[in-house]
Structures are given as C-alpha cells and as structure tokens.
Design a protein around this motif. Sequence first.
Motif, PDB file in Angstrom:
ATOM      1  N   SER A  58       0.846  -1.178   0.000  1.00 38.21           N
ATOM      2  CA  SER A  58       0.000   0.000   0.000  1.00 38.21           C
ATOM      3  C   SER A  58       0.891   1.241   0.000  1.00 38.21           C
ATOM      4  O   SER A  58       1.914   1.264   0.684  1.00 38.21           O
ATOM      5  N   CYS A  59       0.497   2.261  -0.748  1.00 35.52           N
ATOM      6  CA  CYS A  59       1.241   3.521  -0.767  1.00 35.52           C
ATOM      7  C   CYS A  59       0.243   4.644  -1.024  1.00 35.52           C
ATOM      8  O   CYS A  59      -0.174   4.874  -2.150  1.00 35.52           O
ATOM      9  N   LYS A  60      -0.143   5.311   0.081  1.00 34.52           N
ATOM     10  CA  LYS A  60      -1.164   6.356   0.009  1.00 34.52           C
ATOM     11  C   LYS A  60      -0.578   7.687   0.444  1.00 34.52           C
ATOM     12  O   LYS A  60       0.245   7.743   1.351  1.00 34.52           O
ATOM     13  N   PHE A  61      -1.041   8.732  -0.212  1.00 30.46           N
ATOM     14  CA  PHE A  61      -0.613  10.083   0.125  1.00 30.46           C
ATOM     15  C   PHE A  61      -1.819  10.882   0.598  1.00 30.46           C
ATOM     16  O   PHE A  61      -2.831  10.947  -0.094  1.00 30.46           O
ATOM     17  N   ASP A  62      -1.690  11.463   1.788  1.00 28.56           N
ATOM     18  CA  ASP A  62      -2.683  12.415   2.275  1.00 28.56           C
ATOM     19  C   ASP A  62      -2.132  13.792   1.922  1.00 28.56           C
ATOM     20  O   ASP A  62      -1.132  14.231   2.495  1.00 28.56           O
ATOM     21  N   ILE A  63      -2.756  14.437   0.964  1.00 23.56           N
ATOM     22  CA  ILE A  63      -2.277  15.735   0.509  1.00 23.56           C
ATOM     23  C   ILE A  63      -2.923  16.813   1.375  1.00 23.56           C
ATOM     24  O   ILE A  63      -4.149  16.953   1.403  1.00 23.56           O
ATOM     25  N   ALA A  64      -2.071  17.537   2.106  1.00 25.22           N
ATOM     26  CA  ALA A  64      -2.545  18.543   3.049  1.00 25.22           C
ATOM     27  C   ALA A  64      -2.738  19.903   2.385  1.00 25.22           C
ATOM     28  O   ALA A  64      -3.697  20.615   2.685  1.00 25.22           O
ATOM     29  N   ASP A  65      -1.810  20.280   1.519  1.00 20.28           N
ATOM     30  CA  ASP A  65      -1.837  21.609   0.916  1.00 20.28           C
ATOM     31  C   ASP A  65      -1.368  21.544  -0.529  1.00 20.28           C
ATOM     32  O   ASP A  65      -0.477  20.767  -0.856  1.00 20.28           O
ATOM     33  N   VAL A  66      -1.964  22.389  -1.339  1.00 23.02           N
ATOM     34  CA  VAL A  66      -1.465  22.635  -2.699  1.00 23.02           C
ATOM     35  C   VAL A  66      -1.393  24.148  -2.850  1.00 23.02           C
ATOM     36  O   VAL A  66      -2.406  24.835  -2.753  1.00 23.02           O
ATOM     37  N   PHE A  67      -0.184  24.648  -3.019  1.00 22.65           N
ATOM     38  CA  PHE A  67       0.024  26.081  -3.171  1.00 22.65           C
ATOM     39  C   PHE A  67       0.389  26.394  -4.618  1.00 22.65           C
ATOM     40  O   PHE A  67       1.241  25.724  -5.202  1.00 22.65           O
ATOM     41  N   VAL A  68      -0.247  27.419  -5.169  1.00 22.35           N
ATOM     42  CA  VAL A  68       0.106  27.899  -6.498  1.00 22.35           C
ATOM     43  C   VAL A  68       1.178  28.964  -6.311  1.00 22.35           C
ATOM     44  O   VAL A  68       0.963  29.955  -5.607  1.00 22.35           O
ATOM     45  N   CYS A  69       2.346  28.739  -6.912  1.00 20.74           N
ATOM     46  CA  CYS A  69       3.470  29.673  -6.771  1.00 20.74           C
ATOM     47  C   CYS A  69       3.455  30.742  -7.842  1.00 20.74           C
ATOM     48  O   CYS A  69       3.793  31.890  -7.578  1.00 20.74           O
ATOM     49  N   HIS A  81       3.799  24.969  -8.585  1.00 17.69           N
ATOM     50  CA  HIS A  81       2.984  24.500  -7.464  1.00 17.69           C
ATOM     51  C   HIS A  81       3.868  23.810  -6.421  1.00 17.69           C
ATOM     52  O   HIS A  81       4.876  23.195  -6.781  1.00 17.69           O
ATOM     53  N   VAL A  82       3.448  23.903  -5.167  1.00 15.78           N
ATOM     54  CA  VAL A  82       4.095  23.183  -4.076  1.00 15.78           C
ATOM     55  C   VAL A  82       3.006  22.385  -3.357  1.00 15.78           C
ATOM     56  O   VAL A  82       1.943  22.912  -3.031  1.00 15.78           O
ATOM     57  N   THR A 104       6.487  18.375  -2.354  1.00 17.15           N
ATOM     58  CA  THR A 104       6.806  18.211  -3.766  1.00 17.15           C
ATOM     59  C   THR A 104       6.670  19.550  -4.475  1.00 17.15           C
ATOM     60  O   THR A 104       5.684  20.256  -4.282  1.00 17.15           O
ATOM     61  N   GLN A 105       7.667  19.873  -5.269  1.00 20.05           N
ATOM     62  CA  GLN A 105       7.590  21.023  -6.157  1.00 20.05           C
ATOM     63  C   GLN A 105       7.189  20.493  -7.532  1.00 20.05           C
ATOM     64  O   GLN A 105       7.761  19.508  -7.999  1.00 20.05           O
ATOM     65  N   LEU A 106       6.208  21.148  -8.138  1.00 19.43           N
ATOM     66  CA  LEU A 106       5.752  20.746  -9.470  1.00 19.43           C
ATOM     67  C   LEU A 106       5.883  21.910 -10.440  1.00 19.43           C
ATOM     68  O   LEU A 106       5.677  23.066 -10.062  1.00 19.43           O
ATOM     69  N   GLY A 107       6.198  21.584 -11.665  1.00 22.40           N
ATOM     70  CA  GLY A 107       6.187  22.550 -12.750  1.00 22.40           C
ATOM     71  C   GLY A 107       5.159  22.115 -13.774  1.00 22.40           C
ATOM     72  O   GLY A 107       5.227  20.993 -14.279  1.00 22.40           O
ATOM     73  N   ILE A 113       2.416  18.069 -16.126  1.00 21.19           N
ATOM     74  CA  ILE A 113       3.537  18.231 -15.209  1.00 21.19           C
ATOM     75  C   ILE A 113       4.814  17.862 -15.946  1.00 21.19           C
ATOM     76  O   ILE A 113       4.943  16.751 -16.460  1.00 21.19           O
ATOM     77  N   ILE A 114       5.741  18.816 -15.995  1.00 21.45           N
ATOM     78  CA  ILE A 114       7.014  18.589 -16.676  1.00 21.45           C
ATOM     79  C   ILE A 114       8.182  18.531 -15.696  1.00 21.45           C
ATOM     80  O   ILE A 114       9.301  18.191 -16.073  1.00 21.45           O
ATOM     81  N   TYR A 115       7.907  18.905 -14.439  1.00 23.91           N
ATOM     82  CA  TYR A 115       8.947  18.925 -13.406  1.00 23.91           C
ATOM     83  C   TYR A 115       8.326  18.487 -12.089  1.00 23.91           C
ATOM     84  O   TYR A 115       7.259  18.979 -11.699  1.00 23.91           O
ATOM     85  N   HIS A 116       8.977  17.525 -11.412  1.00 32.38           N
ATOM     86  CA  HIS A 116       8.501  16.991 -10.133  1.00 32.38           C
ATOM     87  C   HIS A 116       9.733  16.765  -9.264  1.00 32.38           C
ATOM     88  O   HIS A 116      10.615  15.993  -9.631  1.00 32.38           O
ATOM     89  N   LYS A 117       9.796  17.465  -8.119  1.00 32.93           N
ATOM     90  CA  LYS A 117      10.918  17.267  -7.201  1.00 32.93           C
ATOM     91  C   LYS A 117      10.384  17.055  -5.795  1.00 32.93           C
ATOM     92  O   LYS A 117       9.670  17.892  -5.256  1.00 32.93           O
ATOM     93  N   ASP A 118      10.745  15.903  -5.207  1.00 33.41           N
ATOM     94  CA  ASP A 118      10.317  15.544  -3.861  1.00 33.41           C
ATOM     95  C   ASP A 118      11.368  15.903  -2.835  1.00 33.41           C
ATOM     96  O   ASP A 118      12.569  15.702  -3.064  1.00 33.41           O
TER      97      ASP A 118
END
Length: 146
Positions: A58-69, A81-82, A104-107, A113-118
């Motif tokens: 099992s691998c679940k993510f509880d996403i708390a926040d999504v910020f638009v940068c 996005h963060v 996670t930083q997303l582009g 999504i072209i950029y994903h950094k954890d």
Amino acid sequence: MDVISRFCKIYTDICQISPDDLESVYGKDIVFIDPITTHQGIGEVKSYFSNLLTQAQSCKFDIADVFVCSKEKDSRSKVTHVVNWTMRLTLKNNSKHITLDGTTQLGVVNDTIIYHKDYYDLGEMVYEHVPILGFVIKKIKGKLAS
C-alpha cells in the motif's frame, strides 16, 4: 479536471494505478527528482513506479496543501505548485509501515507536469528502518535534539 486534481487523485493510492496512468499527469520529457535519484522522461518514471508497485502493499498520500506559486507564463523558475503531503507506505516483504511527511515542487506547462521534485527525510524513510543503522541514527538525532 485539471492536472493538479488528476495528480492528487493518482497519489491518493499509488497501488491502485498502473504505470500507464502516469501519462495522464506527466509529460513525455518529465524530470522527476527525489532524494535518491533523478528520472528523465516518462519511460524512466513509469519504470520507477513499476518497481515501487512490486514492493509496496500500500502507498497512500494524504495531501494537506497545494500552493500555487506562479502562473505558467509568469514563472521565472520551473516551479508553479508546491504540494505538502504525508505518505503511508506498507511494504510487502515485511509488512513494515512507514509514515513520512514531505513536500513536492511541481512545474506545470499546458496542463501537464514537466517537473517533479520531492523533498523528504531519506533517513526517516530508509536508514532508520535498517536494524543496527536505524538504532544509531535515532541515537544521533536524539543527541542533536537535546
């Protein structure tokens, strides 16, 4: 549904998707970075997730926040996005449960999504679960905290 909503849905339970589902959020030239390594291109990312799926019960993510940068067209960096999350991972081979907070930083460009950094504590995820090494790392952390 926009790409960030699709991303959040996929990450709700990674073990319930197929690697091909990743193409609904990631572009073919995705750069995916985590504290262990960098994956370039959708083929490498799909391979990485295929390996994860063979090891995880099992691998679940509880996403708390999504910020638009920034808006895509206004961005001076590749990050638009963060996302803050808590991962709950259960491994098949030993039923070990790992809970880990991360960011996670997303582009995003053109709804892809072209950029994903954890960012997360690799010691908390990996090293602390190695029998002798884990004991030593926890002792060091305790000494540093006091």
